[in-house]
Design an enzyme around this catalytic site. Sequence first.
Site, PDB file in Angstrom:
ATOM      1  N   TYR A  49      36.254  38.562  42.896  1.00 49.14           N
ATOM      2  CA  TYR A  49      35.280  39.512  42.386  1.00 49.14           C
ATOM      3  C   TYR A  49      35.964  40.651  41.644  1.00 49.14           C
ATOM      4  O   TYR A  49      37.168  40.880  41.811  1.00 49.14           O
ATOM      5  CB  TYR A  49      34.396  40.063  43.515  1.00 49.14           C
TER       6      TYR A  49
ATOM      7  N   ARG B  41      42.781  41.571  35.470  1.00 46.90           N
ATOM      8  CA  ARG B  41      42.993  41.234  36.877  1.00 46.90           C
ATOM      9  C   ARG B  41      42.130  40.054  37.304  1.00 46.90           C
ATOM     10  O   ARG B  41      42.564  39.212  38.106  1.00 46.90           O
ATOM     11  CB  ARG B  41      42.721  42.450  37.759  1.00 46.90           C
TER      12      ARG B  41
ATOM     13  N   ARG C  48      30.213  20.587  52.090  1.00 45.80           N
ATOM     14  CA  ARG C  48      31.256  21.365  52.749  1.00 45.80           C
ATOM     15  C   ARG C  48      32.453  20.500  53.125  1.00 45.80           C
ATOM     16  O   ARG C  48      32.323  19.477  53.801  1.00 45.80           O
ATOM     17  CB  ARG C  48      30.695  22.041  54.011  1.00 45.80           C
TER      18      ARG C  48
ATOM     19  N   LYS D  70      42.261  39.358  44.322  1.00 45.96           N
ATOM     20  CA  LYS D  70      41.049  40.090  44.693  1.00 45.96           C
ATOM     21  C   LYS D  70      39.958  39.116  45.135  1.00 45.96           C
ATOM     22  O   LYS D  70      38.992  38.854  44.405  1.00 45.96           O
ATOM     23  CB  LYS D  70      40.574  40.974  43.536  1.00 45.96           C
TER      24      LYS D  70
ATOM     25  N   GLU E 187      47.540  50.334  51.735  1.00 47.65           N
ATOM     26  CA  GLU E 187      46.520  50.810  50.793  1.00 47.65           C
ATOM     27  C   GLU E 187      45.245  51.080  51.566  1.00 47.65           C
ATOM     28  O   GLU E 187      45.179  50.874  52.781  1.00 47.65           O
ATOM     29  CB  GLU E 187      46.254  49.769  49.708  1.00 47.65           C
TER      30      GLU E 187
ATOM     31  N   LEU F  45      46.714  45.200  46.498  1.00 47.64           N
ATOM     32  CA  LEU F  45      45.994  44.846  45.279  1.00 47.64           C
ATOM     33  C   LEU F  45      46.510  45.703  44.129  1.00 47.64           C
ATOM     34  O   LEU F  45      46.646  46.922  44.289  1.00 47.64           O
ATOM     35  CB  LEU F  45      44.496  45.091  45.473  1.00 47.64           C
TER      36      LEU F  45
END
Length: 286
Positions: free
Chosen positions: A33, A52, A100, A147, A179, A204
């Site tokens: 995301y 990114r 799945r 991310k 972070e 990140l």
Amino acid sequence: MPRIAYVNGSYVLESEARISVFDRGFLFGDSIYEVSAVIGGHLIDNDLHLDRLERSLRELDIPMPLPRNEIVVMQRTLIARNELDEGVVYLQVTRGSEDRNFDYSDTLKPSFVAFTQKKTLQDTAAHRDGIKVGLVDDTRWVRRDIKTTMLLSQVQAKRQVKASGCGEAWMVQDGFITEGASSTAFIITQAGKIVTRPNSRVTLPGCTRLAVLQSAASQNLQVEERLFTPDEAYLACEAFLTSASSFVTPVVEIAGHRIGEGRPGPITRRIQRIYLELALSQSAAQ
């Protein structure tokens, strides 16, 4: 006005936005995301966020769902259709949907959804007065440079420190601050040096972090990218955090320790100003 979302090529009412129950982002967190800020209807630091996005997808071998220029068109369409003046545009790309299975088919087509959120991003109480930060153990997976939507540790961290009146959690591993749960951590030493951890697989690569470092360099402010401990953070004269939706937010207390005089300091104020001026001028020029 009902909000419009983007779902796999279509613009739909949020009440009609649907993904499959077999989507791997839903089942496994197998997804990436990004969040880009919007001020005055303009995207802030969006090129950095799309850089990114591409890198994160490449690291997980997920194809880009659209050419980059078409993603920008989609973001601007959502901004216009939702009459978004200030807030964020959220993007999420999953590996796709199928029955799945931990393994996945090589021919899966990515799923791509996006939506806007109206938020006040400028001159908030946190920007004016600063926030308190709590410390928690960093329990996330090792590839934090990607991310992903696997955010349970961050959700728990924020809930844990909220009980003590903190607006963010800074995470600690091997004796060093890594972070924030949704931010990059900065301290300013008594000598006036801006210190933040260097990019690596355990953090990140923050887009606002990069823009702030560029802004600081343009003003000849001293920057040092290195590890720092909680004890060093307690002794800092100032501290702040950065993120796409909070920009530069002063930190006035860390784990019960007052930072400096317990209010936003002059260097943080300067960084707030120069970052926002540069970001707004660049976005307006696009």
